[in-house]
Design a protein around this motif. Structure first.
Motif, PDB file in Angstrom:
ATOM      1  N   GLU A 289      60.332  -2.178 -27.576  1.00  0.00           N
ATOM      2  CA  GLU A 289      61.723  -2.225 -28.031  1.00  0.00           C
ATOM      3  C   GLU A 289      61.821  -2.796 -29.435  1.00  0.00           C
ATOM      4  O   GLU A 289      62.610  -2.315 -30.257  1.00  0.00           O
ATOM      5  CB  GLU A 289      62.557  -3.045 -27.055  1.00  0.00           C
TER       6      GLU A 289
ATOM      7  N   ALA B 176      63.206  -0.715 -32.671  1.00  0.00           N
ATOM      8  CA  ALA B 176      64.368  -1.249 -33.381  1.00  0.00           C
ATOM      9  C   ALA B 176      64.093  -1.410 -34.867  1.00  0.00           C
ATOM     10  O   ALA B 176      64.908  -1.021 -35.718  1.00  0.00           O
ATOM     11  CB  ALA B 176      64.789  -2.585 -32.767  1.00  0.00           C
TER      12      ALA B 176
ATOM     13  N   ALA C 141      67.495  -5.468 -36.793  1.00  0.00           N
ATOM     14  CA  ALA C 141      66.780  -5.211 -35.536  1.00  0.00           C
ATOM     15  C   ALA C 141      66.964  -6.385 -34.572  1.00  0.00           C
ATOM     16  O   ALA C 141      67.141  -6.200 -33.361  1.00  0.00           O
ATOM     17  CB  ALA C 141      65.308  -4.969 -35.813  1.00  0.00           C
TER      18      ALA C 141
ATOM     19  N   GLU D 193      63.794   1.962 -36.689  1.00  0.00           N
ATOM     20  CA  GLU D 193      65.058   2.665 -36.897  1.00  0.00           C
ATOM     21  C   GLU D 193      65.992   1.918 -37.835  1.00  0.00           C
ATOM     22  O   GLU D 193      66.749   2.537 -38.589  1.00  0.00           O
ATOM     23  CB  GLU D 193      65.723   2.909 -35.543  1.00  0.00           C
ATOM     24  N   GLU D 194      65.960   0.615 -37.803  1.00  0.00           N
ATOM     25  CA  GLU D 194      66.828  -0.174 -38.679  1.00  0.00           C
ATOM     26  C   GLU D 194      66.196  -0.394 -40.055  1.00  0.00           C
ATOM     27  O   GLU D 194      66.907  -0.569 -41.053  1.00  0.00           O
ATOM     28  CB  GLU D 194      67.145  -1.530 -38.040  1.00  0.00           C
TER      29      GLU D 194
ATOM     30  N   ARG E 102      70.387  -6.273 -33.042  1.00  0.00           N
ATOM     31  CA  ARG E 102      70.438  -5.204 -32.039  1.00  0.00           C
ATOM     32  C   ARG E 102      69.790  -5.638 -30.731  1.00  0.00           C
ATOM     33  O   ARG E 102      70.292  -5.318 -29.641  1.00  0.00           O
ATOM     34  CB  ARG E 102      69.727  -3.978 -32.610  1.00  0.00           C
ATOM     35  N   LEU E 103      68.706  -6.389 -30.840  1.00  0.00           N
ATOM     36  CA  LEU E 103      67.991  -6.844 -29.645  1.00  0.00           C
ATOM     37  C   LEU E 103      68.517  -8.177 -29.107  1.00  0.00           C
ATOM     38  O   LEU E 103      68.072  -8.636 -28.057  1.00  0.00           O
ATOM     39  CB  LEU E 103      66.494  -6.975 -29.950  1.00  0.00           C
TER      40      LEU E 103
END
Length: 298
Positions: A8, A12, A22, A15-16, A25-26
């Protein structure tokens, strides 16, 4: 093998292209994400990201890993989501089967109650022949089955008794029993008993077509039949007799078969079956709807 939180974190950041975003997001700290990525890179043996003070970019190896990992990760997430939906939710399709005309009518009534409670769930009703019922249930072709009891099988759950009906004996219309108002279970020692398919549970076969009377007199075993219409055809041909529920007189009237009351036999009981590992919320809700419907009719 990378752990879930490592995968994960990698996805993240890939993509970020920003450790801070990231981390947001997590819902972890930026330091935690940085530590995780360094750990992954040590395990892989090569840098997955090119870092500068201004930007973060995927390395060639990191790009290749991302391109292969992202679709697989999406498939895993979708599979888990479907499993959760099946276990907790009511969307999708619930597949139920029945045997016999009376069973079908009862199942339609149960389905109407279930649909009013859970309109978001589709219900598919299928007719199974006697020999198909357990293979369909065990093979996952259906989620529930309406059948006669008793069923004592490993991995199979039996719900509460929904219907009980008097037991009758299907005999050839020219048989001496056909001229009587009632017969006894002990009379079964004087005739051949047609047999149920071997695919049905042993507990059910022993109860429906016993090999001896309560007094211990042997009952001669006749030929087997795969469907109920086949059973009645054999009865009409004089090849044996078969115990049925009272509903058979209404739904299966035939010129070559007579139905005689087995006045000292226990009632024939009906209920729902499902796999123990398939006891989803939908299955439990359908069983509850069935119980509610039959309670109102008592």
């Amino acid at each position: 093998m990378l752990e879930r939180h490592e995968l994960e974190a990698f996805l993240a950041v890939a993509e970020e292209l920003h450790f801070g975003r990231a981390a947001e997001r997590l819902r972890v700290s930026t330091a935690r994400v940085s530590q995780t990525i360094r750990k992954v890179e040590r395990r892989v043996g090569v840098a997955l990201f090119n870092r500068t003070s201004r930007r973060v970019e995927l390395s060639p190896v990191g790009r290749a890993l991302y391109d292969e990992l992202r679709p697989a990760w999406d498939q895993i997430a979708a599979a888990v989501g479907r499993a959760v939906e099946a276990g907790r939710g009511f969307t999708g399709t619930l597949r139920v089967c029945f045997t016999g005309a009376a069973g079908g009518q009862l199942l339609v009534s149960i389905t109407e109650v279930f649909r009013r409670r859970h309109p978001e769930c589709q219900t598919q009703i299928r007719e199974a022949q006697m020999g198909e019922l357990m293979p369909w249930l065990r093979g996952g072709e259906v989620d529930l089955a309406l059948a006669t009891f008793p069923v004592d099988e490993p991995g199979i759950v039996t719900g509460p008794v929904l219907v009980s009906e008097a037991r009758f004996l299907a005999v050839p219309v020219g048989h001496p029993f056909a001229r009587r108002d009632a017969v006894s279970v002990e009379d079964l020692a004087d005739v051949a008993m047609l047999q149920l398919p071997d695919t049905l549970p042993r507990s059910l076969r022993a109860h429906r077509t016993p090999h001896a009377t309560p007094a211990g007199r042997p009952i001669r075993a006749g030929i087997s039949a795969a469907t109920f219409h086949e059973v009645l055809t054999h009865v009409g041909a004089g090849l044996g007799v078969f115990p049925v529920g009272a509903n058979a007189r209404r739904y299966y009237a035939r010129p070559d078969v007579a139905y005689v009351h087995l006045d000292d036999a226990p009632p024939l009981q009906w209920g729902l079956l499902w796999r123990a590992d398939g006891a989803t919320a939908r299955v439990r809700a359908f069983a509850e709807a069935a119980h509610t419907l039959t309670l109102k009719d008592r």
